[in-house]
Write a protein that holds these residues in place. Structure first.
Motif, mmCIF file in Angstrom:
data_model
loop_
_atom_site.group_PDB
_atom_site.id
_atom_site.type_symbol
_atom_site.label_atom_id
_atom_site.label_comp_id
_atom_site.label_asym_id
_atom_site.label_seq_id
_atom_site.Cartn_x
_atom_site.Cartn_y
_atom_site.Cartn_z
ATOM 1 N N HIS A 26 7.424 5.790 13.852
ATOM 2 C CA HIS A 26 6.947 4.987 12.712
ATOM 3 C C HIS A 26 6.598 6.094 11.588
ATOM 4 N N PRO A 27 7.185 5.716 10.305
ATOM 5 C CA PRO A 27 7.141 6.811 9.239
ATOM 6 C C PRO A 27 5.773 6.918 8.749
ATOM 7 N N PRO A 29 3.494 6.886 5.415
ATOM 8 C CA PRO A 29 3.812 6.119 4.216
ATOM 9 C C PRO A 29 3.060 7.327 2.967
ATOM 10 N N LEU A 35 8.369 7.321 0.471
ATOM 11 C CA LEU A 35 8.828 6.030 1.255
ATOM 12 C C LEU A 35 9.937 5.560 1.012
ATOM 13 N N LYS A 38 12.996 5.893 3.283
ATOM 14 C CA LYS A 38 13.154 5.402 4.475
ATOM 15 C C LYS A 38 12.626 4.051 4.710
ATOM 16 N N TRP A 42 11.140 1.301 7.614
ATOM 17 C CA TRP A 42 9.934 1.037 7.571
ATOM 18 C C TRP A 42 9.748 -0.490 7.579
ATOM 19 N N HIS A 46 8.245 -2.923 10.729
ATOM 20 C CA HIS A 46 6.956 -3.764 10.698
ATOM 21 C C HIS A 46 7.424 -5.157 10.936
ATOM 22 N N GLY A 94 2.274 -3.124 5.730
ATOM 23 C CA GLY A 94 3.607 -2.477 6.002
ATOM 24 C C GLY A 94 4.598 -3.368 5.204
ATOM 25 N N GLY A 98 6.483 -2.253 1.722
ATOM 26 C CA GLY A 98 7.919 -1.910 1.600
ATOM 27 C C GLY A 98 8.626 -2.921 0.671
#
Length: 209
Positions: A26-27, A29, A35, A38, A42, A46, A94, A98
């Motif tokens: 899990h990256p 944030p 971010l 990735k 990401w 989610h 998430g 994103g």
């Protein structure tokens, strides 16, 4: 609720193991500007976590399905609250973040900065905070109560300790807390399934707690 042993074990042991592995990757944030590198993973992560969260609630319900007593009833209600709020939090923070970060590609510096600020604001919003707090508390209550309800079962004190620890360590579903919480849940379910199979008995209905 009935299920064949392989299906039951895949749910109560396999799903939390998968979630624990996913949590490793899990990256973070933060900082939000990083971010963008990735954001594809990401977003995919989610999306995957939404059904995994639903299955985790099902795992809690399956483990406590045949149990009676106050603790088991509290666990079932809390599991339903968890699945109503935590996936919503995960999608809001998430997927919403994103989407905003993806929009920064191709934008000029000013617009990109505005979008990054908006993405960061999602995490600190009252809506996101409320969903997180209710969902996280519901998980703690559901799993801790399940552990208490199972204390007289074939798993004994070991299952109770593992599930209580799982309920209290889900501060965040990413690493390291998500890894720890879901790994503890899988361990507790494994001990319970193994000792139940060895004893050749079903989990007894405990006295009301």
């Amino acid at each position: 609720m009935t299920a064949s042993t392989p299906v039951r074990r895949a749910l109560v042991i396999g799903v939390p193991i998968v979630f624990a592995v996913v949590a490793v990757f899990h990256p973070s944030p933060w900082p939000i500007t990083d971010l963008a590198e990735k954001v594809g993973w990401w977003t995919t992560l989610h999306v995957l976590q939404i059904p995994l969260l639903l299955l985790m609630a099902c795992a809690v319900l399956v483990l406590g399905w045949k149990l009676g007593g106050r603790a088991a009833s509290i666990s079932r209600v809390a599991a339903l609250i968890f699945v109503a709020f935590y996936p919503a939090y995960d999608a809001f923070a998430g997927l919403g973040t994103g989407f905003l970060v993806r929009r920064t590609h191709g934008e000029d510096a000013h617009d990109s900065g505005v979008l990054h600020d908006a993405a960061a604001a999602v995490f600190g919003s009252p809506e996101n905070t409320g969903l997180y707090l209710v969902g996280t508390l519901a998980w703690a209550v559901a799993v801790v109560s399940l552990g208490v309800a199972l204390r007289h079962g074939p798993g004994g004190r070991a299952v109770t300790v593992l599930l209580v620890a799982s309920g209290l360590t889900l501060i965040d579903h990413g690493g390291p807390f998500g890894v720890i919480s879901f790994s503890l849940f899988a361990a507790g379910a494994w001990v319970l399934e193994r000792r139940t199979a060895r004893s050749g008995t079903t989990t007894p209905t405990p006295l009301p707690v």
